[in-house]
Design an enzyme around this catalytic site. Structure first.
Site, PDB file in Angstrom:
ATOM      1  N   ARG A 260       0.482  -1.391   0.048  1.00  0.00           N
ATOM      2  CA  ARG A 260      -0.171  -0.372  -0.108  1.00  0.00           C
ATOM      3  C   ARG A 260       1.182   0.927  -0.004  1.00  0.00           C
ATOM      4  O   ARG A 260       2.344   1.320   0.675  1.00  0.00           O
ATOM      5  CB  ARG A 260      -0.906   0.109   1.437  1.00  0.00           C
ATOM      6  CG  ARG A 260      -1.854  -1.561   1.350  1.00  0.00           C
ATOM      7  CD  ARG A 260      -2.702  -1.366   1.822  1.00  0.00           C
ATOM      8  NE  ARG A 260      -3.535  -2.638   2.278  1.00  0.00           N
ATOM      9  CZ  ARG A 260      -4.740  -2.849   3.294  1.00  0.00           C
ATOM     10  NH1 ARG A 260      -4.346  -2.033   4.169  1.00  0.00           N
ATOM     11  NH2 ARG A 260      -5.290  -4.013   3.500  1.00  0.00           N
ATOM     12  N   ARG A 275       1.937   1.307   9.856  1.00  0.00           N
ATOM     13  CA  ARG A 275       1.345   1.645   8.744  1.00  0.00           C
ATOM     14  C   ARG A 275       2.782   1.482   7.772  1.00  0.00           C
ATOM     15  O   ARG A 275       3.370   2.268   7.359  1.00  0.00           O
ATOM     16  CB  ARG A 275       0.987   2.779   9.246  1.00  0.00           C
ATOM     17  CG  ARG A 275       0.651   3.389   7.432  1.00  0.00           C
ATOM     18  CD  ARG A 275      -0.498   4.945   8.000  1.00  0.00           C
ATOM     19  NE  ARG A 275      -1.314   4.692   8.614  1.00  0.00           N
ATOM     20  CZ  ARG A 275      -2.566   4.755   9.563  1.00  0.00           C
ATOM     21  NH1 ARG A 275      -3.183   4.172   7.502  1.00  0.00           N
ATOM     22  NH2 ARG A 275      -3.809   4.825  10.495  1.00  0.00           N
ATOM     23  N   GLU A 347      -6.988  -0.638  15.619  1.00  0.00           N
ATOM     24  CA  GLU A 347      -7.691  -2.153  14.146  1.00  0.00           C
ATOM     25  C   GLU A 347      -5.821  -2.802  14.284  1.00  0.00           C
ATOM     26  O   GLU A 347      -5.321  -2.821  12.902  1.00  0.00           O
ATOM     27  CB  GLU A 347      -7.719  -1.289  13.479  1.00  0.00           C
ATOM     28  CG  GLU A 347      -8.071  -2.016  12.467  1.00  0.00           C
ATOM     29  CD  GLU A 347      -8.556  -1.640  10.818  1.00  0.00           C
ATOM     30  OE1 GLU A 347      -7.833  -2.224   9.816  1.00  0.00           O
ATOM     31  OE2 GLU A 347      -8.336  -0.494  10.467  1.00  0.00           O
ATOM     32  N   SER A 350     -10.460  -5.852  10.655  1.00  0.00           N
ATOM     33  CA  SER A 350     -11.432  -5.463   9.649  1.00  0.00           C
ATOM     34  C   SER A 350     -12.511  -6.780   8.175  1.00  0.00           C
ATOM     35  O   SER A 350     -12.163  -7.501   8.298  1.00  0.00           O
ATOM     36  CB  SER A 350     -10.988  -4.449   8.910  1.00  0.00           C
ATOM     37  OG  SER A 350     -12.276  -3.500   8.130  1.00  0.00           O
ATOM     38  N   ARG A 389       0.698  -6.211  12.973  1.00  0.00           N
ATOM     39  CA  ARG A 389      -0.172  -5.482  13.692  1.00  0.00           C
ATOM     40  C   ARG A 389      -0.137  -6.572  14.763  1.00  0.00           C
ATOM     41  O   ARG A 389      -0.175  -6.501  15.829  1.00  0.00           O
ATOM     42  CB  ARG A 389      -1.466  -4.967  13.427  1.00  0.00           C
ATOM     43  CG  ARG A 389      -1.228  -3.924  12.152  1.00  0.00           C
ATOM     44  CD  ARG A 389      -2.170  -3.310  11.985  1.00  0.00           C
ATOM     45  NE  ARG A 389      -1.985  -2.089  11.571  1.00  0.00           N
ATOM     46  CZ  ARG A 389      -2.692  -1.078  11.299  1.00  0.00           C
ATOM     47  NH1 ARG A 389      -4.229  -0.896  12.168  1.00  0.00           N
ATOM     48  NH2 ARG A 389      -2.560   0.088  10.967  1.00  0.00           N
TER      49      ARG A 389
END
Length: 425
Positions: A260, A275, A347, A350, A389
């Site tokens: 990403r 991130r 988070e 999801s 994560r």
């Protein structure tokens, strides 16, 4: 992608969905273009019918030795006029398609209306926050002190938002990956898939990454896209297919690298692994009968929760409001794990149901045993979970006062029996 027929029949419902997404009404604009488009199509049909009739008359005239020059001139004129109208009709059709492709999915009725993450609604909290008895460190502090998490070396190799893992921390990362994929296959009934991580435009379009979110992904000079999530290739395995109803549900899982660009996140989570441009994730994808998608969302979320329960991690589940929900989702549950080093929930998974939104974009269908007609499947996707994560959560929750990290019991078989990670191990 929206069904244009439904917008014609229920424009108020369409606009209400946009309003709940904090968007202005668009049905009038779309239906005006649609009216023009259908009028051109009708004109073209009439012109084609007259052209066919005139061509027949030309044939009859020639067989009878009669002058057909006027008819031939008429056919030539019709052909020229049709060419112009066909271009206009195609342009209008593409304009409508482009508009529809850029509109997010309609939220389910039970999704809370809101603007951002502050309006998300707590569903449940599981477990207790750990009582460490000392000031918690963040994962990057622990990793760097152990000498097994190197951001400077990664920056030398690739720039910011990358990391090099070494030694026992690297093995813990791999252990988490294998533990999660094994759990989803052996206990949750998902079929493991190893998909390509380089895909073409139509694959990214099918799951909603294109055209609107091109800047969020990386593209090679050869025209391939690096997948931002395994949802992209897994969901597209049914693109263009008509499945048998008894083939549903199809449940797939994959452990892949994800890429990403993190466009728009400058200055956010710049330290550590939260991130990054490249990370690994275990993804779950379900392709189901439309009547089963609500139940499947609950099932998928529980599968992701099982990972955290077995690791003994405290977490909470929230339902995202309309303003925080992803482009293709109708309803989303976020699982937020507790990070002692940050003194915050973040988070880690999801899980979303997309209804037939993606299926329409990729033309994924099944043949109903009742109607014998093809109908669009429903698709769902969820993280099961993000490996980086999860590594952060394990390191911060299992840290000890001396800087060592206790290895959770379920991971020890993947760690060669190692019970803790210490400096100079």
């Amino acid at each position: 992608m929206y069904d244009l027929k439904l917008i014609r029949e229920t424009p108020d419902v369409f606009d209400e969905g946009l309003k709940r997404r904090n968007m202005e009404p668009m049905s009038a604009q779309i239906l005006d273009l649609d009216k023009q488009h259908r009028a051109l199509q009708a004109e073209l049909q009439e012109m084609q019918a007259r052209r066919n009739e005139a061509s027949k008359q030309i044939g009859i005239a020639k067989r009878n030795g009669e002058d057909a020059s006027d008819l031939m001139a008429e056919v030539a004129g019709i052909k020229e006029g049709m060419s112009e109208k066909e271009t206009a009709e195609s342009d209008l059709g593409n304009q409508i398609k482009t508009i529809l492709a850029g509109i997010p999915n309609r939220p389910k009725d039970d999704v809370p209306v809101g603007e951002d993450e502050d309006d998300n609604v707590l569903v449940r909290t599981v477990g207790d926050k750990p009582e460490l008895g000392f000031e918690a460190k963040q994962h990057f502090e622990l990793g760097e002190e152990l000498g097994e998490m190197d951001f400077e070396l990664a920056a030398k190799l690739s720039g910011s938002r990358f990391v090099v893992l070494k030694g026992s921390v690297a093995r813990l990362y791999r252990a988490l990956s294998q533990f999660m994929i094994d759990m989803h296959v052996d206990e949750h009934g998902y079929t493991e898939v190893v998909p390509p991580v380089l895909v073409r435009d139509h694959v990214m379009y099918g799951t909603g990454q294109l055209p609107k979110f091109a800047e969020d992904s990386f593209k090679t000079e050869e025209g391939f896209w690096l997948i931002p999530t395994a949802e992209v290739p897994l969901t597209n395995t049914v693109a263009g297919e008509i499945l048998k109803e008894d083939e549903l549900p199809k449940r797939m899982t994959a452990l892949t690298p994800c890429f990403r660009s993190e466009a728009g996140s400058a200055g956010r989570d710049t330290r550590g692994m939260l991130r990054q441009h490249q990370f690994d994730k275990v993804e779950m994808v379900s392709v189901v009968h439309p009547d089963k998608s609500d139940d499947e969302l609950e099932r998928m979320t529980s599968c992701a929760e099982d990972v955290l329960k077995k690791l003994g991690l405290h977490y909470r589940v929230v339902v995202l409001c309309t303003g925080d929900m992803g482009f293709g989702a109708r309803k989303t549950y976020d699982i937020e794990v507790w990070l002692p080093g940050q003194d915050a929930y973040r988070e880690i998974s999801s899980c979303s149901t997309c209804g037939d939104f993606q299926a329409r974009r990729m033309n994924g269908r099944f043949r109903s045993t009742e109607t014998k007609k093809p109908a669009f499947v429903h698709t769902l996707n969820g993280s099961g979970v993000a490996v980086g994560r999860c590594l952060i959560a394990v390191m911060e929750n299992y840290q000890q006062a001396d800087g060592s990290i206790t290895v959770p019991e379920v991971l020890r078989p993947y760690m060669g029996g190692k019970e803790s990670i210490r400096l100079n191990d």
